[in-house]
Every structure is written in C-alpha cells, then in structure tokens.
Scaffold this motif. Structure first.
Motif, mmCIF file in Angstrom:
data_model
loop_
_atom_site.group_PDB
_atom_site.id
_atom_site.type_symbol
_atom_site.label_atom_id
_atom_site.label_comp_id
_atom_site.label_asym_id
_atom_site.label_seq_id
_atom_site.Cartn_x
_atom_site.Cartn_y
_atom_site.Cartn_z
ATOM 1 N N ARG A 1 18.515 -8.836 64.399
ATOM 2 C CA ARG A 1 17.698 -9.315 63.289
ATOM 3 C C ARG A 1 18.354 -10.530 62.627
ATOM 4 O O ARG A 1 17.686 -11.515 62.302
ATOM 5 N N ALA A 2 19.660 -10.445 62.421
ATOM 6 C CA ALA A 2 20.381 -11.560 61.796
ATOM 7 C C ALA A 2 20.314 -12.815 62.664
ATOM 8 O O ALA A 2 20.145 -13.930 62.157
ATOM 9 N N ILE A 3 20.416 -12.651 63.975
ATOM 10 C CA ILE A 3 20.340 -13.802 64.883
ATOM 11 C C ILE A 3 18.979 -14.483 64.758
ATOM 12 O O ILE A 3 18.886 -15.719 64.670
ATOM 13 N N LEU A 4 17.909 -13.701 64.733
ATOM 14 C CA LEU A 4 16.572 -14.279 64.644
ATOM 15 C C LEU A 4 16.346 -14.987 63.315
ATOM 16 O O LEU A 4 15.758 -16.078 63.260
ATOM 17 N N ILE A 5 16.824 -14.400 62.223
ATOM 18 C CA ILE A 5 16.663 -15.044 60.920
ATOM 19 C C ILE A 5 17.481 -16.326 60.852
ATOM 20 O O ILE A 5 17.028 -17.342 60.301
ATOM 21 N N ASN A 6 18.666 -16.319 61.423
ATOM 22 C CA ASN A 6 19.471 -17.541 61.450
ATOM 23 C C ASN A 6 18.813 -18.626 62.301
ATOM 24 O O ASN A 6 18.886 -19.813 61.971
ATOM 25 N N ARG A 7 18.169 -18.237 63.384
ATOM 26 C CA ARG A 7 17.450 -19.225 64.200
ATOM 27 C C ARG A 7 16.296 -19.839 63.413
ATOM 28 O O ARG A 7 16.040 -21.048 63.489
ATOM 29 N N LEU A 8 15.598 -19.005 62.646
ATOM 30 C CA LEU A 8 14.521 -19.521 61.812
ATOM 31 C C LEU A 8 15.085 -20.464 60.752
ATOM 32 O O LEU A 8 14.503 -21.526 60.479
ATOM 33 N N ARG B 1 20.175 -19.435 51.570
ATOM 34 C CA ARG B 1 19.886 -18.054 51.172
ATOM 35 C C ARG B 1 19.480 -17.206 52.369
ATOM 36 O O ARG B 1 19.773 -16.004 52.428
ATOM 37 N N MET B 2 18.795 -17.798 53.338
ATOM 38 C CA MET B 2 18.456 -17.050 54.539
ATOM 39 C C MET B 2 19.710 -16.637 55.290
ATOM 40 O O MET B 2 19.826 -15.492 55.764
ATOM 41 N N ARG B 3 20.655 -17.547 55.396
ATOM 42 C CA ARG B 3 21.904 -17.234 56.100
ATOM 43 C C ARG B 3 22.722 -16.203 55.329
ATOM 44 O O ARG B 3 23.376 -15.333 55.935
#
Length: 484
Positions: free
Chosen positions: A72-79, A115-117
């Motif tokens: 999940r963290a990987i996908l949010i960081n990609r976004l 903030r996303m990161r």
C-alpha cells in the motif's frame, strides 16, 4: 486581465477504475475567477453516481485491506511521485480554477506530496495493544479499517486536501469516495486520471458535483466514516444528515475567527510581518486558519497598526499566473459579494476603514472577482466583523489593555480553530496558551503547519484532528480480542 491561451478542460469522474461521465449526462461549468470565463466542465454527479462509486469501493476494499501494508505504501508513494512530476501543470490548473496565485498553489502541490509520503511511512504505526489484565489468556486490540469512507474537499486547497487526505484514509485499508468542491473541481479530475493509471480499480473513486452530490455521500448508509473541511453551517448540516441514515464517525474542520494577540514586549517587526502573513492574503483571506482578528495592546497599538498598514498597502493584487503577484481574485462571485457585504457592514457599524475597502481599478481589472486587502481599526466585539468569519482579505484590528480582557475578547466567538500569541514572557505565554480556546496555537509565529502535529478546532470550528498519525488512526476502529 487575459491569461495566455489555455486548454478547455473536460473532466471525468473516477469510478471503479474507469473515467466516466454522470449517469444522467449532467455537467457543471468551471469559471476562471480572473476572467469570469468558462474554462472547463465536470460531470454533475448524482446519488446514482455516488451509489456506483460506493459499490466499486466496497468491491475493491477486501483485496486492498488484504494487501501487505508495504505494498500500500509503495502504491501511494508512486501516486505522490506522479503528482510531483506534474506539479507545474497542476499548479497552473489550480490557479485558473481557484484564483489563488501561482506561488502558493505550487507549494500546495509540494505539501500534498510531502503529506502523502508521510502517511505512507506512518502506516507502520497502525498498531494495536496487548493488555495484561489477567494471568491467563491474551488480551489485545487490533486497528481495523471502516471499509468505505467519504471525503468532501473545499475550494481553497483542492489538490492539497484531495491528494494528501486520501493517503491517510487508504493506508489503514479503506477505500474512498472523494467529492471536490464544485467551485474548483478541475484538479480532482487530473488526480482521477493519475489514480486510474496507478491505483487498483475502486480503491480511489472521485465523484464531481454540487451540494446534492456531497449530501448523497453523507447520507449513504454504507459510508460509515465521513470527513469534511468547510464552513460551520455545512458542517452542522453534515452531522445532521449523517445521523439520519446510520451511526457514523464524522470529523469536521470548519471555519475560524482566529485571534493574533500581540503583547507589548513582543518583537514588533516580526509580529507585524506575521500579521500580514497570517491573514493569508495569498489566498485572498480564504483560509480557515487566517488570523483575521489582530488584537493589539494599547501601548503598541498605533505603532503596529502603522507597520501592518504600510505592508498591506504594498500588497497589490495582480494576474495570479504571474509569479510576482501576491494576491489574486476571490474564488467566486458568491465569495466576492459576501466579502463586499461585510465591508459595508463594518462601515455601517462604526469600524474605521484604514486601507482597501473595494476592488482594484485600472487595466487588467475590468473582469474578475477582485477585492483589495482591507484593514479596519476601532473594531469592537459587538461588531459582526469581529465575530463572524468573512473568509476574505479583511483584517479587523482590536485594542486591549489587560491580559484578562484580551483573553475574554479572543474567546468571545463561536469559533476556536487557531490562535497566535506574541510575547517574550514565559508566564504570559503559559497563561495565553492555556486559556485561549483554540485547537492550534502558535507562539511567536503563525500560519505554519508542522508535519505530524495534529490540526483541528475547538467549539464550532470542528471536531477531530488531521495532518498526522491522529488523522490516520481516525480512519480505523478498535477491535478487542480475548484469547483464552
């Protein structure tokens, strides 16, 4: 004030991983506050579209929750990376849709990415507890997601709130339905394109529309967690509507009539700078945290007022796409008319107009919702301008003598979002930070949000906190487990 030729935007909603139009084919126009021209359109989502979005989110949620939190963290960081890569494009679009100047809008994009990161990293703090209550067995708690959550975004920081806040909801394993403001929805459609490309279908759903669209999200019985940023009146209506269909967890960040209390021992140069900065003229005063009540001790009142006035008079509006401009137009005709009406009310109630009070004139200002940065002095707490949120570039200056008087003035409103206190005396500081009723207090500063520090209001400024671990935890429920 014509901007260079920019493309007309036809936005789409994101439902179940697909970019779609509204079921009934309705559209909403987006107006450039600088030129009053239609610059784009977005689907007018209805309750049927909200139902589609909910169904998509509900179907996607079990697989998203089952996904390892590292993934999940990987996908949010990609976004976040994709948003950062298109930061200049997003910022220009935000300027055209909100009227805010390019500098603050570019910083909004950067802040959203940061903030996303942060949220991606904080996901590892979604911990339960072990409870050694008995000698036999094991007792513990788990943090579990709500399932499908709803988020309603205000007009002033569209990408800043939509992008950053979705991360805190997704990391615990929820899927989300987001509704941007109808006054500035275009960047949400660009966000929809990125999510369609990078996120699992149904994880993020974005439904554009008007107040009825937001009401459909609030009332949907399956969406048990609602978060809203906006006005007190709308927040109260959301609480009522939510309670009519299900027992829901609702958090609200609402308006403010925030005091800046300057004591005679303060650094007056720094305080005067902060008074202008804290009023958020770069957003035309359209920010809930603006310190719109400048409360000056009588010994330094005239001196600080003179310094602030000099700075504000140099703070000229201009083309918001010009990096040199410090202030753009109001977001909409409604905000423009509301602000001018409060200026008229202040005059009629006896406040003294020190600076501004109207719209700039001359070439470039023939169109648009322009209001000059405005200062009123001789404001007293019986005036509406001292008690009600203008949400425009209007600063009210009040005079106080004793510290108890200042505290009473600061607390004599329905709001309690932020406060700023200026003193070098530690005893005075301790008194003020404890007795002023606000959810977020700056001492010898203003306007800065520090990462992972909870932000939220007291009284009618809201309920709940955001911008850190507390926000992420609010998207979970506690499940108790007994193993015997």
């Amino acid at each position: 004030m014509a901007n260079r030729e920019e493309p007309f935007i036809t936005g789409k909603m994101l439902i179940g991983g697909a970019l779609v139009e509204a079921v009934d084919g309705g559209w909403l126009d987006s107006i450039d506050p600088t030129t009053e021209q239609v610059i784009g359109r977005t689907p007018l989502g209805t309750a049927a579209d909200v139902a589609r979005a909910y169904d998509a989110a509900k179907a996607a949620q079990p697989a998203w929750e089952a996904l390892d939190i590292r993934q999940r963290a990987i996908l949010i960081n990609r976004l976040a990376d994709a948003i950062e890569a298109r930061g200049d494009e997003i910022a220009r679009l935000e300027v055209r849709d909100t009227g805010n100047t390019i500098g603050p809008m570019r910083r909004d994009v950067d802040t959203a990415v940061e903030r996303m990161r942060l949220a991606a990293g904080l996901g590892y703090e979604l911990k339960g507890e072990t409870i050694p209550a008995t000698s036999a067995g094991l007792h513990m708690t788990l943090r579990v997601p709500y399932g499908v959550v709803g988020r309603i975004i205000p007009f002033n920081h569209p990408i800043g709130f939509a992008a950053s806040r979705l991360a805190s909801a997704l990391m615990p394993g929820n899927c989300i339905v987001i509704k941007p403001s109808e006054q500035s929805p275009l960047s949400a459609c660009l966000l929809a394109e990125l999510c369609a490309e990078l996120m699992p279908p149904g994880t993020v759903n974005i439904v554009t529309g008007d107040g009825a669209t937001g009401d459909a999200i609030v009332r949907h019985p399956g969406i048990k967690r609602i978060s809203f940023i906006g006005s007190k009146a709308t927040g109260m209506a959301i609480q009522k509507a939510a309670a009519e269909t299900a027992v829901k967890h609702v958090t609200l960040e609402l308006g403010g009539k925030n005091p800046m209390i300057i004591c005679p021992d303060a650094d007056l140069d720094a305080a005067a700078d902060a008074a202008v900065r804290g009023m958020n003229f770069g957003w035309q005063g359209q920010s809930c945290g603006s310190t719109s009540r400048l409360m000056l001790h009588e010994d330094i009142h005239d001196e600080v007022l003179e310094r602030v006035t000099e700075k504000v008079r140099a703070f000229r509006p201009g083309n918001p796409l010009d990096p040199q401009s410090k202030m753009g137009p109001m977001n909409s005709a409604m905000q423009y008319e509301k602000t001018l009406s409060y200026i008229d009310i202040a005059k009629s109630e006896g406040a003294r107009l020190v600076s501004g009070g109207g719209g700039p004139r001359g070439p470039g200002f023939e169109k648009g919702y322009w209001v000059e940065p405005t200062i009123f002095a001789a404001v007293t707490m019986d005036m509406r301008i001292a008690r009600e949120e203008v949400f425009g570039p209007v600063l009210s200056v009040l005079r106080w003598r004793a510290l108890d008087e200042a505290i009473e003035m600061a607390n004599a409103v329905d709001y309690g979002l932020t406060a700023s206190v200026w003193t070098r005396d530690i005893a005075t500081m301790q008194t003020l930070i404890r007795r002023v009723e606000a959810g977020y207090v700056w001492v010898n500063g203003t306007g800065t949000h520090f990462r992972n520090v909870p932000y939220g209001g007291a009284k009618n400024s809201g309920i709940g906190t955001e911008e850190g671990l507390d926000e992420m935890l609010s998207y979970t429920e506690v499940k108790a487990v007994n193993i015997l």
